[in-house]
Design an enzyme around this catalytic site. Structure first.
Site, short mmCIF file in Angstrom:
data_model
loop_
_atom_site.label_atom_id
_atom_site.label_comp_id
_atom_site.label_asym_id
_atom_site.label_seq_id
_atom_site.Cartn_x
_atom_site.Cartn_y
_atom_site.Cartn_z
N SER A 9 28.32 13.15 -9.39
CA SER A 9 28.65 14.39 -8.67
C SER A 9 28.28 15.66 -9.43
O SER A 9 27.83 16.63 -8.83
CB SER A 9 30.13 14.41 -8.29
OG SER A 9 30.95 14.38 -9.44
N CYS B 86 31.83 8.38 -2.34
CA CYS B 86 32.04 8.47 -3.79
C CYS B 86 31.69 9.87 -4.31
O CYS B 86 32.47 10.79 -4.12
CB CYS B 86 31.26 7.36 -4.51
SG CYS B 86 31.83 7.05 -6.19
N ARG C 129 38.01 12.79 -10.38
CA ARG C 129 36.75 12.09 -10.64
C ARG C 129 36.99 10.84 -11.50
O ARG C 129 37.86 10.83 -12.36
CB ARG C 129 35.76 12.99 -11.40
CG ARG C 129 35.23 14.14 -10.61
CD ARG C 129 34.29 15.01 -11.44
NE ARG C 129 33.05 14.29 -11.69
CZ ARG C 129 32.57 14.01 -12.89
NH1 ARG C 129 33.22 14.37 -13.98
NH2 ARG C 129 31.44 13.36 -13.02
N HIS D 186 31.78 2.57 -1.81
CA HIS D 186 30.37 2.57 -1.41
C HIS D 186 30.13 1.61 -0.24
O HIS D 186 29.74 0.47 -0.46
CB HIS D 186 29.49 2.14 -2.58
CG HIS D 186 29.44 3.13 -3.70
ND1 HIS D 186 28.47 4.10 -3.77
CD2 HIS D 186 30.23 3.30 -4.78
CE1 HIS D 186 28.66 4.84 -4.85
NE2 HIS D 186 29.73 4.37 -5.48
N GLU E 14 27.69 1.57 1.68
CA GLU E 14 26.26 1.27 1.73
C GLU E 14 25.87 0.10 0.83
O GLU E 14 24.75 -0.42 0.93
CB GLU E 14 25.44 2.52 1.37
CG GLU E 14 25.40 2.89 -0.10
CD GLU E 14 26.63 3.63 -0.62
OE1 GLU E 14 26.56 4.11 -1.77
OE2 GLU E 14 27.66 3.73 0.09
#
Length: 194
Positions: A52, A82, A109, A172, A174
């Site tokens: 990030s 995320c 985080r 995640h 994905e």
């Protein structure tokens, strides 16, 4: 329908693969020109997992931060996974300033620790059902505003939430073979276009 995927760093190719499997066109957004060229055609935007701090710096360096922020505040559906979740947060506990800062939540985080502390689980997600969740040094949503709907928790920690046109996950989706959350986001995009 066309979904933009922020492709500065991180797991953007994995999101594109899921969208392709669902028959949805995607476009990788690498700079301001890409975003401005495709913005009017976009039904939604995905902010992928990655790092990030790096992504926030690149958004600023590419002069993409404010135009993307304005598009989200104007109603463009966005799905942050995320690091993408961190980009959307109004407050990040270990940082003085946020990045896009559009979603009313406080995040921590790397709350799930180092890469070795990564894990996989399954949990119920409101509106989606039971789904697999892969956590890789994921953030924790420590608090949300009153307009934020909590969609999923793991061990009493918020790991998925939605506020109006903004959908976020600490994990995640994905990186699994389950496309239910992407399908949920596509439905959000369809509703917005009507």
């Amino acid at each position: 329908m066309k979904i933009g995927i922020l492709a500065l760093q991180g797991a953007f190719a994995e999101h594109a693969k899921v969208l392709d499997q669902l028959g949805v066109e995607s476009v990788e957004l690498r700079n301001l020109d890409d975003f401005q060229q495709d913005q009017s055609d976009l039904s939604g935007l995905i902010l992928p997992g990655g790092e990030s701090t790096t992504m926030g710096k690149l958004l600023r360096d590419q002069n993409m931060l404010l135009p993307i922020r304005e598009a989200i505040l104007s109603g463009l559906p966005v799905f942050g996974t995320c690091a993408g979740l961190i980009l959307l947060a109004k407050e990040i506990t270990s940082q003085k300033e946020s990045h896009l800062g559009t979603m009313d939540m406080v995040v921590e985080r790397n709350a799930y620790g180092r890469q070795l502390g990564s894990f996989y689980t399954e949990a119920e997600c409101k509106g989606v059902g039971k789904i697999p969740m892969t956590f890789i040094r994921g953030p924790i949503i420590s608090s949300v505003g009153e307009d934020v709907e909590i969609l999923a928790t793991v061990d009493n920690q918020i790991v998925a939430a939605q506020e109006k046109n903004m959908l976020v996950t600490s994990f995640h989706p994905e990186l699994t073979d389950d496309a239910h959350l992407h399908q949920y986001f596509i439905e959000m995009c369809k509703e917005k276009r009507q």
